[in-house]
Design a protein around this motif. Structure first.
Motif, PDB file in Angstrom:
ATOM      1  N   GLU A   1       0.857  -1.178   0.000  1.00 26.71           N
ATOM      2  CA  GLU A   1       0.000   0.000   0.000  1.00 26.71           C
ATOM      3  C   GLU A   1       0.900   1.236   0.000  1.00 26.71           C
ATOM      4  O   GLU A   1       1.815   1.336   0.810  1.00 26.71           O
ATOM      5  N   GLN A   2       0.612   2.163  -0.904  1.00 29.39           N
ATOM      6  CA  GLN A   2       1.434   3.361  -1.033  1.00 29.39           C
ATOM      7  C   GLN A   2       0.540   4.602  -1.030  1.00 29.39           C
ATOM      8  O   GLN A   2      -0.269   4.788  -1.938  1.00 29.39           O
ATOM      9  N   LYS A   3       0.670   5.399   0.010  1.00 27.89           N
ATOM     10  CA  LYS A   3      -0.084   6.643   0.100  1.00 27.89           C
ATOM     11  C   LYS A   3       0.762   7.781  -0.454  1.00 27.89           C
ATOM     12  O   LYS A   3       1.877   8.018  -0.001  1.00 27.89           O
ATOM     13  N   LEU A   4       0.203   8.483  -1.445  1.00 28.80           N
ATOM     14  CA  LEU A   4       0.937   9.536  -2.138  1.00 28.80           C
ATOM     15  C   LEU A   4       0.520  10.904  -1.618  1.00 28.80           C
ATOM     16  O   LEU A   4      -0.670  11.198  -1.508  1.00 28.80           O
ATOM     17  N   ASP A   5       1.510  11.744  -1.335  1.00 28.00           N
ATOM     18  CA  ASP A   5       1.224  13.110  -0.922  1.00 28.00           C
ATOM     19  C   ASP A   5       0.935  14.016  -2.106  1.00 28.00           C
ATOM     20  O   ASP A   5       0.289  15.050  -1.957  1.00 28.00           O
ATOM     21  N   GLY A   6       1.440  13.627  -3.282  1.00 28.40           N
ATOM     22  CA  GLY A   6       1.312  14.490  -4.438  1.00 28.40           C
ATOM     23  C   GLY A   6       0.191  14.068  -5.360  1.00 28.40           C
ATOM     24  O   GLY A   6      -0.330  12.952  -5.301  1.00 28.40           O
ATOM     25  N   ALA A   7      -0.201  14.994  -6.229  1.00 31.76           N
ATOM     26  CA  ALA A   7      -1.168  14.718  -7.291  1.00 31.76           C
ATOM     27  C   ALA A   7      -0.475  14.857  -8.628  1.00 31.76           C
ATOM     28  O   ALA A   7       0.501  15.592  -8.775  1.00 31.76           O
ATOM     29  N   GLY A   8      -0.965  14.120  -9.614  1.00 30.32           N
ATOM     30  CA  GLY A   8      -0.364  14.160 -10.937  1.00 30.32           C
ATOM     31  C   GLY A   8      -0.422  12.792 -11.575  1.00 30.32           C
ATOM     32  O   GLY A   8      -1.180  11.913 -11.146  1.00 30.32           O
ATOM     33  N   THR A   9       0.383  12.596 -12.604  1.00 35.75           N
ATOM     34  CA  THR A   9       0.478  11.303 -13.270  1.00 35.75           C
ATOM     35  C   THR A   9       1.867  10.747 -13.047  1.00 35.75           C
ATOM     36  O   THR A   9       2.869  11.400 -13.356  1.00 35.75           O
ATOM     37  N   PHE A  10       1.923   9.536 -12.499  1.00 32.74           N
ATOM     38  CA  PHE A  10       3.186   8.940 -12.080  1.00 32.74           C
ATOM     39  C   PHE A  10       3.345   7.544 -12.681  1.00 32.74           C
ATOM     40  O   PHE A  10       2.367   6.827 -12.871  1.00 32.74           O
TER      41      PHE A  10
ATOM     42  N   ILE B   1       6.141 -10.522  -4.462  1.00 32.57           N
ATOM     43  CA  ILE B   1       6.531  -9.220  -4.997  1.00 32.57           C
ATOM     44  C   ILE B   1       7.982  -8.984  -4.623  1.00 32.57           C
ATOM     45  O   ILE B   1       8.331  -8.896  -3.429  1.00 32.57           O
ATOM     46  N   GLY B   2       8.841  -8.901  -5.608  1.00 32.72           N
ATOM     47  CA  GLY B   2      10.262  -8.731  -5.344  1.00 32.72           C
ATOM     48  C   GLY B   2      10.661  -7.286  -5.153  1.00 32.72           C
ATOM     49  O   GLY B   2      11.339  -6.930  -4.187  1.00 32.72           O
ATOM     50  N   TRP B   3      10.233  -6.412  -6.088  1.00 30.15           N
ATOM     51  CA  TRP B   3      10.608  -4.996  -6.020  1.00 30.15           C
ATOM     52  C   TRP B   3       9.407  -4.142  -6.371  1.00 30.15           C
ATOM     53  O   TRP B   3       8.569  -4.527  -7.174  1.00 30.15           O
ATOM     54  N   SER B   4       9.355  -2.979  -5.748  1.00 26.71           N
ATOM     55  CA  SER B   4       8.365  -1.975  -6.096  1.00 26.71           C
ATOM     56  C   SER B   4       9.084  -0.678  -6.424  1.00 26.71           C
ATOM     57  O   SER B   4       9.990  -0.259  -5.685  1.00 26.71           O
ATOM     58  N   ASP B   5       8.705  -0.065  -7.542  1.00 29.08           N
ATOM     59  CA  ASP B   5       9.228   1.253  -7.925  1.00 29.08           C
ATOM     60  C   ASP B   5       8.066   2.243  -7.835  1.00 29.08           C
ATOM     61  O   ASP B   5       7.302   2.407  -8.783  1.00 29.08           O
ATOM     62  N   PRO B   6       7.889   2.885  -6.682  1.00 24.03           N
ATOM     63  CA  PRO B   6       6.722   3.749  -6.496  1.00 24.03           C
ATOM     64  C   PRO B   6       6.874   5.061  -7.260  1.00 24.03           C
ATOM     65  O   PRO B   6       7.947   5.378  -7.776  1.00 24.03           O
ATOM     66  N   PRO B   7       5.812   5.848  -7.335  1.00 28.56           N
ATOM     67  CA  PRO B   7       5.869   7.145  -8.027  1.00 28.56           C
ATOM     68  C   PRO B   7       6.886   8.083  -7.388  1.00 28.56           C
ATOM     69  O   PRO B   7       7.219   7.968  -6.206  1.00 28.56           O
ATOM     70  N   SER B   8       7.346   9.021  -8.185  1.00 31.63           N
ATOM     71  CA  SER B   8       8.356   9.976  -7.716  1.00 31.63           C
ATOM     72  C   SER B   8       7.683  11.142  -7.005  1.00 31.63           C
ATOM     73  O   SER B   8       7.701  12.286  -7.446  1.00 31.63           O
ATOM     74  N   THR B   9       7.070  10.840  -5.900  1.00 26.13           N
ATOM     75  CA  THR B   9       6.507  11.828  -4.984  1.00 26.13           C
ATOM     76  C   THR B   9       6.650  11.252  -3.590  1.00 26.13           C
ATOM     77  O   THR B   9       6.999  10.073  -3.435  1.00 26.13           O
ATOM     78  N   ARG B  10       6.404  12.052  -2.578  1.00 27.29           N
ATOM     79  CA  ARG B  10       6.523  11.517  -1.223  1.00 27.29           C
ATOM     80  C   ARG B  10       5.549  10.361  -1.050  1.00 27.29           C
ATOM     81  O   ARG B  10       4.364  10.484  -1.330  1.00 27.29           O
ATOM     82  N   VAL B  11       6.085   9.234  -0.564  1.00 24.49           N
ATOM     83  CA  VAL B  11       5.300   8.011  -0.474  1.00 24.49           C
ATOM     84  C   VAL B  11       5.363   7.476   0.952  1.00 24.49           C
ATOM     85  O   VAL B  11       6.452   7.342   1.530  1.00 24.49           O
ATOM     86  N   LEU B  12       4.194   7.177   1.518  1.00 23.48           N
ATOM     87  CA  LEU B  12       4.104   6.443   2.781  1.00 23.48           C
ATOM     88  C   LEU B  12       3.758   5.011   2.441  1.00 23.48           C
ATOM     89  O   LEU B  12       2.739   4.741   1.796  1.00 23.48           O
TER      90      LEU B  12
END
Length: 836
Positions: free
Chosen positions: A73-82, A184-195
């Motif tokens: 689960e990844q909570k994003l602080d930013g808005a946009g397209t990632f 799940i081996g690796w996750s590459d989350p969006p380039s914004t602050r991620v919790l």
């Protein structure tokens, strides 16, 4: 081909290129027709093992073991397209169907249909020869993507996440046909602050590591890091690295599911790059980090050396109090700071803090270095052990390295408030800091990237242009030797791996850095560090043998075998870098090899350096190679560019020559006009031979690697090499206009000054040495009128330390022709010229 992160990484192989042994006036003429006809397609490239270890991929898609992520689960602080990427492993080869579940949820768990999943692709066996890719439909809010059949191996699930508002949680899961969670081996989350909240599965009790990276492609003041690593509700780690890989040992987890929370943050997010995963293995290829050391060096951004394994996982591993095989001291730059994480029962809360003390290696007096407790760095934490969770207190400190700190080896010791020691003594290195020259505008960043060791702020070998502005440290590991006659317009380049911090393929051996620090211990300037390194190489290597086509310079420096071959001991580097010592059994090398060795040592010590290949008698040799080193604190002589004492100083070129080739060549007695063992500014190095023998009508050829050089391509023409011959042929003359002009003289070297008797108001000139640790050399003087043609083809009959000046213009030659005692190889001395 190697399979890493869904990319094909080419491996270069050695093609056994030509090794011309020039280094003499016969060098060019002696090359055979077969040698001279070798085209650029037959260059000697770096061995595959060197390439793999030097440009190591940031992570490998290894088959997951018994520890893995089952949900993210990844909570994003930013808005946009990632862009979002997950790497998922299918262990079964039964062709069963699999599915991937995506959802965008509000804080209350509801689905937000305004959030969309676009450009969705599922790639089977990414990067392999049988890779296949399926395009999936766009979706909103929530979607299960099903594949009716599957293949054993890795899947890459990638999509663009269109998030019109912040604060939503992106969830991802993957299942097989029996609803078993795929790994799940690796996750590459969006380039914004991620919790991040991730479910960790341990199929059996084992050590578990949270691994990943956080990068921000900008200057060193920018940041990217993980923080607040919490396992099953217990805080384990605060921010303890910056701009690079991270590797947090979570401890010994019991079988079952565990909840892992942490945040990924950066000072800016365009661009930024995050990735993470869990498994049983640390990044350390030798000894897994099973728990936090009581005194632990942390990477905080001032020296991103991902290719040196003391720093490539956010914390330094293989620490020790003695620099012995298997210990890998962390390097830090002068004028920066490093972080230290502490842990101990005596650190029982705010106000009961540790005392950090730094000592010179072998010293007993603490140095006055500043240590500061970081904000939020004093807290209770712990790690899971075989006996359960262990509560401990932790502190994070920043230690400032003075800008004038001597280069070399140091020790850190930590004491509890009650005076008892915490943990063990930790050895570390201090190296020079070329980034101050970039900050002042003296050097460009591309110059540092090519000829020094690039911190590589983005930290990853990414094909994305946003992460490639500094070429990802592609050139700073390499230097080139250019064989051939430049007048033909075509060279045969031989790519050499300088490997600034490399060790050989035996990971327990010392590194190039270890030897550079042993030789340069206690020096305070780039020049003094190079004097030490130059002497050590000159003592260790007599002229002879061959280049052997070795592409990896570390194999000439770092020993192989046990005990080490050829006597390559750290204590030798400490001893034979000092004058008066004699290496009794030197091994052999030619100029092409020694040029690369000196460059490797220099870059390891934080100094910019490059190999230069010359022809047409530069330095008294035919086809030759030597090293140019950037020395920022010139002038070192004080001569002027004309006979006027108010003209510009002649020492304005910071690229200094260090040439370790024996002046006598292959065991012979040095001739007057050959004057290697040089420590000289470029124009002094280039001018001396032509003054002695007379003007040279042909061009002076000298070439080195340009800023845009690609070490993995095979061509080298006059248009894509850096020609520096003019700096040797047309540099300023060194005019002697006053007393007190100083210079440096290497064994059998000659410095040449021009003087006008009337302008200088002098009738005699004297020379004496200054205390500089090279008093075994005794400078003498010869004087010849400029009207002589040639000026001084032979040594004067009666050299002296006090000679008369002829009327008009004359040349004063400062030299040392002491009998070639082995103990003098590589020696250098500072002298002073005085007018009477």
């Amino acid at each position: 081909m190697l399979h890493y992160l869904g990319k094909l990484v080419p491996v270069l192989v050695s093609l056994g290129g030509v090794a011309v042994l020039g280094c003499s006036s016969e060098g060019l003429a002696s090359r055979s027709v077969a040698e001279s006809s070798v085209g650029t397609d037959a260059q000697a490239l770096v061995p595959d093992t060197a390439l793999q270890r030097t440009l190591a991929p940031i992570r490998a898609l290894e088959t997951p073991g018994s520890v893995y992520l089952s949900a993210v689960e990844q909570k994003l602080d930013g808005a946009g397209t990632f862009t979002q990427i997950f790497h998922v492993y299918q262990p079964d080869a039964n062709s069963e169907g699999i599915r991937f579940e995506l959802a965008a949820k509000t804080s209350t768990g509801g689905i937000d249909a305004a959030h969309r999943f676009q450009s969705v692709t599922v790639t089977s066996r990414p990067g392999q020869a049988d890779q296949s890719q399926l395009t999936q439909p766009d979706a909103s809010g929530q979607r299960i993507y099903s594949l009716s059949t599957s293949r054993q191996g890795w899947y890459r699930f990638q999509f663009n996440y269109a998030a019109p508002n912040a604060g939503r949680t992106l969830t991802f899961k993957a299942y097989d046909a029996s609803s078993n969670a795929l790994k799940i081996g690796w996750s590459d989350p969006p380039s914004t602050r991620v919790l991040v909240k991730a479910t960790v599965v341990a199929q059996q009790a084992s050590q578990v590591f949270l691994k990943g990276g956080a990068y921000r492609n900008s200057d060193r003041a920018q940041s990217a890091y993980a923080d607040g690593v919490t396992l099953d509700g217990r805080l384990l780690y605060r921010r303890s690295f910056d701009q690079g890989n991270f590797n947090f040992p979570l401890g010994w987890l019991s079988a079952g599911q565990h909840t892992l929370d942490f945040s990924l943050q950066a000072s800016g997010y365009n661009p930024a790059k995050f990735w993470f995963g869990v498994n049983e293995k640390s990044f350390d290829p030798i000894v897994p980090q099973n728990e936090w050391s009581p005194v632990q060096f942390l990477y905080y951004g001032e020296l991103h050396t991902a290719d040196y394994d003391a720093w490539n996982e956010g914390v330094a591993f293989a620490q020790g109090s003695e620099i012995v095989r298997g210990v890998r001291p962390a390097p830090v730059r002068r004028g920066t700071s490093f972080a230290v994480g502490l842990e101990g029962a005596a650190l029982n809360g705010t106000g009961a803090n540790a005392a950090l003390r730094v000592y010179a290696y072998g010293g007993s007096t603490a140095l006055n270095w500043n240590a500061t407790l970081t904000s939020g760095g004093d807290y209770a934490a712990g790690i899971y052990t075989t006996s359960g969770f262990s509560t401990r207190y932790r502190e994070h400190w920043r230690v400032s390295v003075p800008a004038n700190a001597p280069v070399g080896r140091y020790l850190l010791r930590v004491f509890a408030p009650n005076g008892t020691r915490i943990g063990n003594t930790v050895a570390f290195y201090v190296i020079h800091n070329p980034y101050t020259l970039v900050a002042s505008g003296t050097l460009t960043k591309p110059t540092l990237d090519t000829y020094g060791y690039d911190e590589d702020e983005d930290g990853v070998n990414m094909s994305d242009a946003a992460f490639g502005s500094d070429a990802d440290a592609k050139r700073d590991h390499f230097t080139a030797i250019y064989y051939g006659d430049p007048s033909s317009g075509q060279f045969t380049p031989d790519t050499k791996v300088t490997g600034a911090f490399r060790r050989t393929d035996d990971p327990l051996h010392f590194s190039v850095l270890d030897y550079a620090m042993a030789a340069g211990q206690g020096t305070t300037s780039e020049f003094e560090t190079m004097r030490r390194v130059h002497r050590y190489v000159s003592q260790q290597r007599a002229y002879g043998g061959g280049d052997r086509g070795v592409g990896d310079i570390s194999t000439w420096i770092v020993p192989t075998g046990d005990p080490p071959a050829e006597g390559y001991r750290l204590e030798d580097a400490s001893l034979y870098s000092l004058p008066g010592s004699e290496y009794a059994t030197p091994s052999q090398a030619v100029c092409y090899t020694m040029a690369g060795i000196l460059a490797a040592y220099a870059r390891s010590a934080g100094i910019l350096a490059r190999s230069v290949t010359s022809a047409n008698m530069l330095g008294g040799w035919g086809e030759h190679a030597f090293t140019e080193v950037y020395v920022p604190d010139l002038p070192r002589h004080g001569g002027t560019t004309t006979s006027s004492p108010t003209s510009a100083n002649s020492d304005s070129d910071p690229w200094y020559v260090f040439d370790a080739t024996d002046p006598g060549g292959n065991g012979g007695f040095p001739t007057w006009t050959k004057y290697s063992q040089a420590i000289a500014p470029r124009s002094q190095y280039g001018r001396a031979r032509f003054v002695l023998e007379g003007p040279f009508t042909g061009p002076v050829y000298a070439t080195t690697s340009p800023l845009n050089w690609d070490p993995f391509t095979g061509d080298a023409t006059t248009s894509n090499v850096l020609a520096v011959g003019s700096s040797y042929a047309s540099g300023p003359e060194y005019w002697l206009t006053r007393s007190g002009v100083t210079g440096w003289l290497g064994y059998w070297e000659k410095d040449v000054y021009r003087i006008n008797q009337a302008s200088a108001s002098a009738t005699r000139v004297t020379v004496r040495t200054l205390p500089s640790g090279g008093e075994y050399l005794q400078p003498k003087l010869c004087v010849g009128s400029v009207g002589n043609t040639p000026v001084m083809p032979e040594r004067c009959a009666a050299p002296s330390t006090n000679v008369a000046l002829p009327s008009g213009d004359a040349y004063v030659v400062v030299f040392s022709d002491t009998q070639p005692l082995a103990r003098l190889r590589g020696d250098s001395v500072q002298y002073v010229l005085e007018l009477q």
